[in-house]
Design a protein around this motif. Structure first.
Motif, PDB file in Angstrom:
ATOM      1  N   THR A 111      -9.299  -2.585  -8.604  1.00 53.37           N
ATOM      2  CA  THR A 111     -10.402  -2.357  -7.695  1.00 53.37           C
ATOM      3  C   THR A 111      -9.150  -3.402  -7.050  1.00 53.37           C
ATOM      4  N   LEU A 112      -9.309  -3.968  -5.966  1.00 52.03           N
ATOM      5  CA  LEU A 112      -9.160  -4.617  -5.053  1.00 52.03           C
ATOM      6  C   LEU A 112      -9.538  -6.107  -5.335  1.00 52.03           C
ATOM      7  N   LYS A 113     -11.157  -5.879  -5.329  1.00 46.47           N
ATOM      8  CA  LYS A 113     -11.405  -7.437  -5.693  1.00 46.47           C
ATOM      9  C   LYS A 113     -11.287  -7.411  -7.143  1.00 46.47           C
ATOM     10  N   VAL A 155      -5.513  -0.603  -7.098  1.00 44.35           N
ATOM     11  CA  VAL A 155      -4.013  -1.099  -7.553  1.00 44.35           C
ATOM     12  C   VAL A 155      -3.551  -0.830  -9.803  1.00 44.35           C
ATOM     13  N   SER A 209       0.693  -1.436  -0.262  1.00 41.47           N
ATOM     14  CA  SER A 209       0.072   0.305  -0.296  1.00 41.47           C
ATOM     15  C   SER A 209       1.262   1.383  -0.315  1.00 41.47           C
ATOM     16  N   TYR A 255      -0.735  -1.002  -4.815  1.00 39.61           N
ATOM     17  CA  TYR A 255      -2.042  -0.466  -4.840  1.00 39.61           C
ATOM     18  C   TYR A 255      -1.709   1.020  -3.709  1.00 39.61           C
ATOM     19  N   ILE A 262      -8.722 -11.231  -1.578  1.00 41.99           N
ATOM     20  CA  ILE A 262      -8.357 -10.095  -0.785  1.00 41.99           C
ATOM     21  C   ILE A 262      -9.052  -8.988  -0.057  1.00 41.99           C
ATOM     22  N   ALA A 314      -6.911  -3.765   2.093  1.00 43.66           N
ATOM     23  CA  ALA A 314      -5.958  -2.852   1.785  1.00 43.66           C
ATOM     24  C   ALA A 314      -4.980  -3.562   2.482  1.00 43.66           C
TER      25      ALA A 314
END
Length: 124
Positions: A105-107, A47, A6, A39, A113, A116
């Motif tokens: 996005t993280l998803k 990301v 991050s 990220y 995940i 973050a």
């Protein structure tokens, strides 16, 4: 091994522009990491790309600053505040940054995940 870090958006911008060639941490990875997935933290929250780890430096903060200051991408004051209570500093040398054609996005990046990483997470 890959890891996700991050990183604040303003520092990601410095990485993309080639002005920041070191990412600073207080703790060294326990496993050998060769690739960092970036990220960009909120408010951006995506990301955005990845880079190869060129080298990892570990020493007392003043020595790390002396070795990295030209391409730290942060001020000496910020560096000193970050390491004010640490006897050890870690500098991850950033290889070529490869931006993703579309930030994720993280998803979208990985369904497993959920949030973050506070500092970093290892990736499969």
């Amino acid at each position: 091994m890959r890891a996700m870090l991050s990183i604040k958006p303003e520092f990601v911008e410095q990485i993309v522009l080639g002005r920041k060639k070191f990412e600073f941490r207080k703790v060294l990875f326990r496993q050998r990491v060769t690739t960092i997935v970036v990220y960009a933290t909120k408010p951006y929250g995506k990301v955005v790309g990845e880079f190869n780890v060129s080298n990892i430096l570990e020493d007392i903060p003043q020595s790390i600053w002396n070795q990295t200051s030209e391409y730290a991408g942060i001020s000496k004051d910020f560096f000193d505040k970050y390491y004010s209570e640490s006897d050890k500093a870690v500098a991850i040398e950033i290889g070529k940054f490869i931006p993703y054609s579309e930030p994720l996005t993280l998803k979208e990046f990985d369904q497993n995940i959920r949030s973050a990483p506070q500092s970093f997470i290892y990736l499969q």
